[in-house]
Design an enzyme around this catalytic site. Structure first.
Site, mmCIF file in Angstrom:
data_model
loop_
_atom_site.group_PDB
_atom_site.id
_atom_site.type_symbol
_atom_site.label_atom_id
_atom_site.label_comp_id
_atom_site.label_asym_id
_atom_site.label_seq_id
_atom_site.Cartn_x
_atom_site.Cartn_y
_atom_site.Cartn_z
ATOM 1 N N GLU A 157 0.876 -1.181 0.000
ATOM 2 C CA GLU A 157 0.000 0.000 0.000
ATOM 3 C C GLU A 157 0.905 1.220 0.000
ATOM 4 O O GLU A 157 1.515 1.565 1.009
ATOM 5 C CB GLU A 157 -0.914 0.007 1.218
ATOM 6 C CG GLU A 157 -1.916 1.147 1.216
ATOM 7 C CD GLU A 157 -2.076 1.801 2.573
ATOM 8 O OE1 GLU A 157 -1.956 3.044 2.642
ATOM 9 O OE2 GLU A 157 -2.300 1.066 3.550
ATOM 10 N N CYS B 289 -1.783 8.681 3.490
ATOM 11 C CA CYS B 289 -1.642 8.046 2.183
ATOM 12 C C CYS B 289 -2.884 8.269 1.332
ATOM 13 O O CYS B 289 -2.834 8.143 0.109
ATOM 14 C CB CYS B 289 -1.373 6.554 2.345
ATOM 15 S SG CYS B 289 -2.641 5.672 3.271
#
Length: 690
Positions: A255, A294
């Site tokens: 990720e 993120c």
């Protein structure tokens, strides 16, 4: 300097010397140091696989779920401690809430998934596949816990959520974890792990914590292990391409930070609620965690005619953002995690400034409340404007991981989709629009390059969790630059840690293995009616063969009159030429009702508390008047049921479980007797009410 210890191989241990010093992001004061020098990573992983893995794999999904729930409740009771330490990372109370209580929420959410799994250590996946004409040979799939370790290498921005959202999934699957947090904020992760270990809720070996460098950790993983990495795309790619990973086909979930986008719809003009929602969302994603997410919005696309209005509205809202010590009155945005982060974000802003213009914010001239600007790791919100996003393309490849975003124009929704895709793969994008057709066009066009898409409008904005909030029951990840991985995702996430294996054999054998009755398996016919058995007394395969009942034309007429279902096929005087039927046919729902009359033992009070549903009801062939129908009634699956007691309601205190029954409707005179089948769900009382 005090070294903050790791927890490995059942004890708290220090590395050899201090490798990395840790500092308070607000005051600049030293907190301590971390080191993993001298650790035997191979032995750490072996310890997890044996000591932790063996215990977890013996537990059922329901036991693991209750374990996670107990842990979540325990950590909630200790949350004040974590809030205090979280402030040292530069987080405001709101930022800390997302990290701390959002992380604990992942434990609760995954714990609740136990109801979607059997009370077994393994999972039966999907439906059986018939592999022979006479039904004596079938196939199925089971999923068992991998016999390795979940290795989690986490980012600095969410030191608690980043750990809990991952371990909740692997622990639910029955796989132990080794957590390696980013050193910068690892002191907060360590504080929570200290409490987790002290609670003794998890079996020993289920969770280990390595502080400091990951060193050669990846070099010791095996094909039974699973590696998850959250952080920069470049570091993730380096780890993913490690020969140990590629040669052993080690599952690797990446990720990576991505250039996430938000789109203001063409019809979301300044006079609409959606325009205000868009502005609020952009500013919130710039300032929450000081933009260190993120999932933060890095690119904001608006109709070209609304550029000036959007710039003015965003700038005005940003101007009310007070930066400083989270404990000071009115502060809405704290610091970056470290001085190194300030340096890195500044460098990226300077790089982006070569191809676009700063329209709000100044990296040198900004105010800080309750702290010293150059001592703490403070950085102001920066809003760029790029009027030529197809020509000035640095914005689609360079990310400043802080409170930084760029405003850009588009002409059509097709163009907005194309611009979004220029980010080369994102964790999330959003569209804010009052128009569902516009939303549909965007979602279908942009979905291939986004792991998640949020559609915001006035109707859902109040309850929406927002652009930047991954949810435990939905997948979290994205294609391309975002890493190509998937985290969480409810059952999907848990299955990432399970090995799916096809099994083949006779239905009776497959029933014994899966503990789910398979059609065609040998039943356990007993003298006692299954409905007279308490939950603990039932076994998968307990079976009742009922007496037969003749279906008459009068039955069909009366059911039509009672139900009001006078479909032509159920009427005697219908001309059936050219239809699918030969003559008057029985209602399917009448057959199901008649079936219940055959298998329900209604003469005495029994442990069956209620029937609460029918799954997979199918009618396989027509039944005409004169048919003699009987029922094969079999205990299909037995599932525990947690009782939630309500005060002053004795009915909720009855201990019970869920039992699924496979019902086969059979025409005993037909060459192929099966005329219908279904799964009946009942709630059955437990004999032991203590």
């Amino acid at each position: 300097m005090q070294e903050i210890k790791s927890y490995i191989q059942g004890e708290w241990r220090s590395g050899e010397g201090v490798e990395t010093e840790l500092f308070n992001a607000i005051t600049g004061e030293k907190i301590g140091g971390v080191s993993s020098k001298g650790f035997d990573f191979n032995e750490i992983l072996k310890y997890g696989r044996t000591t932790g893995g063996e215990k977890l794999r013996k537990m059922t999904f329901h036991e693991r779920g209750r374990m996670l729930k107990a842990l979540a409740l325990y950590l909630l009771d200790n949350k004040k401690k974590y809030y205090k330490i979280s402030a040292w990372t530069g987080a405001t109370k709101g930022d800390s809430w997302v990290d701390i209580e959002g992380g604990i929420g992942n434990l609760f959410a995954n714990a609740s998934l136990r109801r979607q799994f059997p009370d077994l250590p393994y999972y039966v996946d999907g439906d059986a596949a018939p592999l022979s004409k006479k039904g004596t040979f079938i196939g199925h799939h089971i999923m068992v816990p991998k016999e390795g370790v979940a290795v989690h290498i986490n980012a600095f921005n969410f030191p608690i959520w980043g750990m809990l959202e991952k371990i909740a999934v692997n622990l639910m699957a029955g796989v132990p974890a080794v957590v390696k947090p980013s050193s910068v904020t690892s002191y907060l992760t360590q504080a929570m792990v200290e409490d987790i270990i002290a609670s003794k809720i998890l079996p020993e070996g289920s969770l280990q914590l390595i502080l400091g460098s990951a060193r050669e950790l990846i070099n010791h993983v095996t094909s039974s292990d699973v590696v998850s990495f959250t952080g920069s795309a470049s570091t993730g790619l380096k780890l993913k391409s490690n020969p140990v990973i590629t040669e052993n086909n080690v599952p690797f979930n990446l990720e990576a930070d991505s250039l996430n986008a938000i789109v203001l719809g063409k019809k979301a003009t300044p006079d609409t609620a959606e325009f205000k929602i868009f502005v609020k969302e952009v500013v919130r994603e710039m300032t929450t965690k000081a933009g260190q997410k993120c999932t933060a919005i890095r690119r904001a696309f608006v109709p070209e005619e609304l550029m000036d209005a959007a710039q003015a509205a965003i700038s005005e809202r940003l101007s009310t953002t007070i930066i400083g010590d989270p404990s000071a009155e009115g502060v809405r945005m704290g610091a970056l995690a470290s001085a190194d982060q300030v340096k890195e974000v500044r460098e990226k802003v300077e790089e982006l400034s070569k191809s676009q213009k700063i329209v709000y914010g100044d990296m040198d001239e900004f105010d800080v409340t309750g702290a010293e600007k150059h001592v703490g790791a403070f950085f102001p919100p920066i809003l760029f404007r790029n009027d030529a996003p197809f020509e000035q393309i640095d914005v689609h490849s360079i990310e400043a991981f802080g409170p930084v975003s760029t405003l850009m124009p588009y002409k059509t929704i097709e163009e907005a989709i194309e611009l979004t895709k220029m980010g080369q793969g994102s964790l999330v994008s959003s569209i804010v629009t009052p128009d569902n057709d516009e939303a549909t066009q965007y979602v279908l066009g942009a979905a291939s390059m986004n792991g998640r898409i949020l559609v915001l409008n006035e109707e859902c904005a109040r309850e929406s969790t927002g652009h930047g909030s991954p949810l435990p029951l939905l997948t979290h990840g994205g294609p391309g630059r975002a890493g190509g991985g998937e985290e969480m995702g409810g059952k999907r996430g848990i299955m990432h840690y399970l090995q799916r294996t096809a099994i083949q054999g006779h239905p009776t054998t497959i029933t014994a293995i899966t503990q789910v009755y398979q059609q065609g398996a040998q039943g356990n016919i007993t003298d006692e009616h299954p409905f007279k058995k308490y939950f603990e007394e039932l076994n998968v395969g307990d079976q009742l063969i009922t007496e037969a009942r003749e279906i008459t034309a009068d039955d069909i007429d009366q059911f039509a009159a009672l139900s009001g279902d006078n479909f032509y096929a159920h009427k005697r005087d219908t001309n059936f030429e050219g239809t699918m039927f030969d003559e008057q046919v029985a209602h399917g729902y009448f057959l199901m009702s008649a079936t219940a009359g055959l298998f329900v033992d209604s003469y005495d009070m029994n442990p069956v508390l209620l029937n609460y549903g029918i799954d997979n009801l199918r009618f396989t062939k027509p039944v005409y008047a004169g048919a003699k129908m009987h029922v094969r009634f079999t205990c299909k699956e037995i599932i525990p049921n947690d009782v939630t007691e309500k005060e002053d309601d004795p009915k909720t205190k009855i201990k019970r479980g869920i039992v699924k029954w496979f019902v086969e409707m059979l025409d005993e005179d037909a060459e192929e007797p099966l005329v219908g089948f279904a799964t009946i769900l009942t709630m059955v009382k437990k004999k032991d009410q203590n």
